[in-house]
Design a protein around this motif. Structure first.
Motif, PDB file in Angstrom:
ATOM      1  N   GLY A 274       5.785  15.234  -6.368  1.00 38.59           N
ATOM      2  CA  GLY A 274       6.694  16.508  -5.758  1.00 38.59           C
ATOM      3  C   GLY A 274       7.560  15.992  -4.611  1.00 38.59           C
ATOM      4  N   GLU A 275       7.359  16.675  -3.832  1.00 38.99           N
ATOM      5  CA  GLU A 275       8.063  16.681  -2.417  1.00 38.99           C
ATOM      6  C   GLU A 275       7.586  15.345  -1.623  1.00 38.99           C
ATOM      7  N   GLU A 276       6.312  14.962  -1.393  1.00 38.43           N
ATOM      8  CA  GLU A 276       5.571  13.998  -1.090  1.00 38.43           C
ATOM      9  C   GLU A 276       6.396  12.658  -1.513  1.00 38.43           C
ATOM     10  N   LYS A 277       6.479  12.732  -3.059  1.00 39.03           N
ATOM     11  CA  LYS A 277       6.762  11.452  -3.537  1.00 39.03           C
ATOM     12  C   LYS A 277       8.399  11.185  -3.229  1.00 39.03           C
ATOM     13  N   LYS A 278       9.270  12.432  -3.228  1.00 36.82           N
ATOM     14  CA  LYS A 278      10.587  12.128  -2.915  1.00 36.82           C
ATOM     15  C   LYS A 278      10.881  11.773  -1.506  1.00 36.82           C
ATOM     16  N   GLU A 279       9.835  12.071  -0.642  1.00 40.52           N
ATOM     17  CA  GLU A 279      10.029  11.673   0.915  1.00 40.52           C
ATOM     18  C   GLU A 279       9.550   9.987   0.911  1.00 40.52           C
ATOM     19  N   LEU A 280       8.604   9.773   0.252  1.00 43.55           N
ATOM     20  CA  LEU A 280       8.187   8.389   0.272  1.00 43.55           C
ATOM     21  C   LEU A 280       9.202   7.405  -0.362  1.00 43.55           C
ATOM     22  N   ILE A 281       9.904   7.967  -1.485  1.00 43.26           N
ATOM     23  CA  ILE A 281      10.938   6.985  -2.108  1.00 43.26           C
ATOM     24  C   ILE A 281      11.967   6.625  -1.070  1.00 43.26           C
ATOM     25  N   LYS A 282      12.291   7.737  -0.057  1.00 43.32           N
ATOM     26  CA  LYS A 282      13.392   7.350   0.682  1.00 43.32           C
ATOM     27  C   LYS A 282      12.985   6.090   1.634  1.00 43.32           C
TER      28      LYS A 282
ATOM     29  N   LEU B   5       0.894  -1.260  -0.074  1.00 41.52           N
ATOM     30  CA  LEU B   5      -0.095  -0.092  -0.019  1.00 41.52           C
ATOM     31  C   LEU B   5       0.949   1.397   0.115  1.00 41.52           C
ATOM     32  N   GLN B   6       2.020   0.957   0.776  1.00 43.30           N
ATOM     33  CA  GLN B   6       2.853   2.453   0.620  1.00 43.30           C
ATOM     34  C   GLN B   6       3.598   2.496  -0.601  1.00 43.30           C
ATOM     35  N   LEU B   7       3.862   1.358  -1.256  1.00 43.40           N
ATOM     36  CA  LEU B   7       4.338   1.555  -2.582  1.00 43.40           C
ATOM     37  C   LEU B   7       3.450   2.159  -3.661  1.00 43.40           C
ATOM     38  N   GLN B   8       2.124   1.712  -3.412  1.00 44.55           N
ATOM     39  CA  GLN B   8       1.077   2.354  -4.212  1.00 44.55           C
ATOM     40  C   GLN B   8       0.870   4.004  -4.161  1.00 44.55           C
ATOM     41  N   ARG B   9       1.046   4.210  -2.758  1.00 44.05           N
ATOM     42  CA  ARG B   9       1.005   5.524  -2.480  1.00 44.05           C
ATOM     43  C   ARG B   9       2.265   6.308  -2.987  1.00 44.05           C
ATOM     44  N   THR B  10       3.182   5.631  -3.100  1.00 42.67           N
ATOM     45  CA  THR B  10       4.656   6.398  -3.514  1.00 42.67           C
ATOM     46  C   THR B  10       4.522   6.550  -4.986  1.00 42.67           C
ATOM     47  N   ARG B  11       3.836   5.758  -5.839  1.00 42.24           N
ATOM     48  CA  ARG B  11       3.599   5.600  -7.269  1.00 42.24           C
ATOM     49  C   ARG B  11       2.618   6.998  -7.607  1.00 42.24           C
ATOM     50  N   ASN B  12       1.535   6.922  -6.590  1.00 40.77           N
ATOM     51  CA  ASN B  12       0.491   8.004  -6.991  1.00 40.77           C
ATOM     52  C   ASN B  12       0.956   9.510  -6.606  1.00 40.77           C
ATOM     53  N   ALA B  13       2.123   9.694  -5.828  1.00 40.62           N
ATOM     54  CA  ALA B  13       2.456  10.539  -4.924  1.00 40.62           C
ATOM     55  C   ALA B  13       2.906  11.702  -6.079  1.00 40.62           C
TER      56      ALA B  13
END
Length: 156
Positions: free
Chosen positions: A46-54, A36-44
């Motif tokens: 800007g900055e939110e995506k950069k943070e989730l990628i970490k 679910l976090q991976l899906q969230r990362t895929r859909n994010a």
């Protein structure tokens, strides 16, 4: 050559499969969270995506999924083996049949990985559907497994 196990070893072998499967159920829930976090990362964006990628959810989800695949298949075979060793037969019933179905589901789900890595959304949707079905069956299996363990304990 005959390999006869002592009664004590046979008795304690009954508990290896249930304990491992409960651990795998918890690990499956964690894998679902990572997915679910991976899906969230895929859909994010800007900055939110950069943070989730970490969080490296993609790598962790893949690694946990690989561990689950190997241990679930091995535990399914082991559970049937112990049942056969202790009883001279398998008990064909809902627990066994659902467990075999779960083994097939996790194999099909894992087999979708190359397609998902190439961006196939049909594979991703199928993977998610299979895994949530698997998780539901797994929770039910946990309940029926406890009932089997209770029968073993009352016979002792």
């Amino acid at each position: 050559m005959s390999l006869e196990l002592s009664a004590s070893v046979k008795y304690w072998l009954n508990f290896f499969h249930p304990v491992l499967m409960w651990a795998l159920l918890v690990l499956s829930i964690y894998a679902a969270y990572l997915g679910l976090q991976l899906q969230r990362t895929r859909n994010a964006q800007g900055e939110e995506k950069k943070e989730l990628i970490k969080g490296r959810y993609n790598v962790r989800h893949y690694q946990i999924g690989s561990i689950l695949l190997g241990l679930m298949v091995a535990s399914a075979i082991g559970g049937m083996g112990v049942t056969y060793i202790n009883n001279g037969k398998l008990f064909v019933g809902p627990h066994l049949l659902a467990g075999l179905g779960m083994t097939g589901l996790i194999a099909f789900s894992a087999a979708l990985s190359p397609y998902m890595q190439k961006g196939a959304n049909w594979a991703r949707a199928t993977h998610i559907l299979l895994n949530f079905t698997l998780l539901g069956l797994f929770a039910w299996q946990a309940v029926t497994g406890v009932q089997i363990v209770q029968r073993i304990l009352t016979k002792a």
